[in-house]
Design a protein around this motif. Sequence first.
Motif, PDB file in Angstrom:
ATOM      1  N   SER A 144      15.186 121.565  -9.913  1.00  0.00           N
ATOM      2  CA  SER A 144      15.763 121.151 -11.184  1.00  0.00           C
ATOM      3  C   SER A 144      14.755 120.345 -11.997  1.00  0.00           C
ATOM      4  O   SER A 144      14.629 120.545 -13.211  1.00  0.00           O
ATOM      5  CB  SER A 144      17.020 120.320 -10.915  1.00  0.00           C
ATOM      6  N   LEU A 145      14.018 119.474 -11.342  1.00  0.00           N
ATOM      7  CA  LEU A 145      13.004 118.680 -12.041  1.00  0.00           C
ATOM      8  C   LEU A 145      11.882 119.559 -12.580  1.00  0.00           C
ATOM      9  O   LEU A 145      11.389 119.342 -13.693  1.00  0.00           O
ATOM     10  CB  LEU A 145      12.444 117.598 -11.108  1.00  0.00           C
ATOM     11  N   VAL A 146      11.485 120.563 -11.802  1.00  0.00           N
ATOM     12  CA  VAL A 146      10.414 121.466 -12.258  1.00  0.00           C
ATOM     13  C   VAL A 146      10.888 122.236 -13.496  1.00  0.00           C
ATOM     14  O   VAL A 146      10.149 122.374 -14.472  1.00  0.00           O
ATOM     15  CB  VAL A 146      10.000 122.430 -11.115  1.00  0.00           C
ATOM     16  N   ARG A 147      12.140 122.732 -13.473  1.00  0.00           N
ATOM     17  CA  ARG A 147      12.653 123.493 -14.608  1.00  0.00           C
ATOM     18  C   ARG A 147      12.731 122.610 -15.875  1.00  0.00           C
ATOM     19  O   ARG A 147      12.386 123.042 -16.969  1.00  0.00           O
ATOM     20  CB  ARG A 147      14.047 124.049 -14.298  1.00  0.00           C
ATOM     21  N   ARG A 148      13.141 121.355 -15.683  1.00  0.00           N
ATOM     22  CA  ARG A 148      13.243 120.466 -16.824  1.00  0.00           C
ATOM     23  C   ARG A 148      11.860 120.192 -17.423  1.00  0.00           C
ATOM     24  O   ARG A 148      11.712 120.123 -18.649  1.00  0.00           O
ATOM     25  CB  ARG A 148      13.885 119.133 -16.412  1.00  0.00           C
ATOM     26  N   GLN A 150       9.290 122.189 -17.289  1.00  0.00           N
ATOM     27  CA  GLN A 150       8.793 123.409 -17.937  1.00  0.00           C
ATOM     28  C   GLN A 150       9.414 123.571 -19.330  1.00  0.00           C
ATOM     29  O   GLN A 150       8.788 124.109 -20.218  1.00  0.00           O
ATOM     30  CB  GLN A 150       9.103 124.644 -17.065  1.00  0.00           C
ATOM     31  N   HIS A 151      10.624 123.154 -19.492  1.00  0.00           N
ATOM     32  CA  HIS A 151      11.299 123.299 -20.783  1.00  0.00           C
ATOM     33  C   HIS A 151      11.079 122.105 -21.693  1.00  0.00           C
ATOM     34  O   HIS A 151      11.649 122.031 -22.771  1.00  0.00           O
ATOM     35  CB  HIS A 151      12.797 123.530 -20.590  1.00  0.00           C
ATOM     36  N   GLY A 152      10.265 121.144 -21.220  1.00  0.00           N
ATOM     37  CA  GLY A 152       9.884 120.011 -22.067  1.00  0.00           C
ATOM     38  C   GLY A 152      10.941 118.932 -22.167  1.00  0.00           C
ATOM     39  O   GLY A 152      10.957 118.207 -23.174  1.00  0.00           O
ATOM     40  N   HIS A 153      11.777 118.746 -21.189  1.00  0.00           N
ATOM     41  CA  HIS A 153      12.791 117.711 -21.228  1.00  0.00           C
ATOM     42  C   HIS A 153      12.296 116.386 -20.652  1.00  0.00           C
ATOM     43  O   HIS A 153      12.997 115.400 -20.741  1.00  0.00           O
ATOM     44  CB  HIS A 153      14.057 118.137 -20.466  1.00  0.00           C
ATOM     45  N   CYS A 154      11.100 116.325 -20.095  1.00  0.00           N
ATOM     46  CA  CYS A 154      10.614 115.081 -19.499  1.00  0.00           C
ATOM     47  C   CYS A 154       9.562 114.432 -20.322  1.00  0.00           C
ATOM     48  O   CYS A 154       8.731 114.816 -20.929  1.00  0.00           O
ATOM     49  CB  CYS A 154      10.049 115.306 -18.102  1.00  0.00           C
TER      50      CYS A 154
END
Length: 154
Positions: A144-148, A150-154
């Motif tokens: 979940s952290l990796v996906r976030r 990748q989508h620029g949520h962090c």
Amino acid sequence: MTDATSRDGSRSGSTAQPVGGAKGPDELRRQIEETRGQLGDTVEELAGKADVKGRAKARAADLKDKAGAMGVQLRSSAAHAGHTVQDRAGRAGHTAHAKAGRAKEATERHAPPGRARGAVRAGLGHPRIVLVAGAAAGVAVAASLVRRRQHGHC
């Protein structure tokens, strides 16, 4: 002052006697014995000072006694410190045990209801299953952290 008398009052020659010396043979014998005693004491004192080996042995024995006394004192101090540490550790253990008991009681008062309590008990009975479930949850969180990211949520 005559030719035969010096400034200190003694006569010159082989039979020199201080002026005011012994008043007879008994007095002379007493003075001789007193002088012999003083001479004996002086010789004894000088012999003691010259006996380096004997003085060294006496000093070594004295130091050995002092070291022994210090050793006894240090062992006593160490034993006292050990008892103090044991007492404090015992009190700390009792305090920790009491706090753990209070924490357990608080946990039991706020324990999960019915099914959750059964799940916890089942998990305690099967630790491998809990470990696998924990690992799976960890992988899910990581994904979940990796996906976030990748989508620029962090």
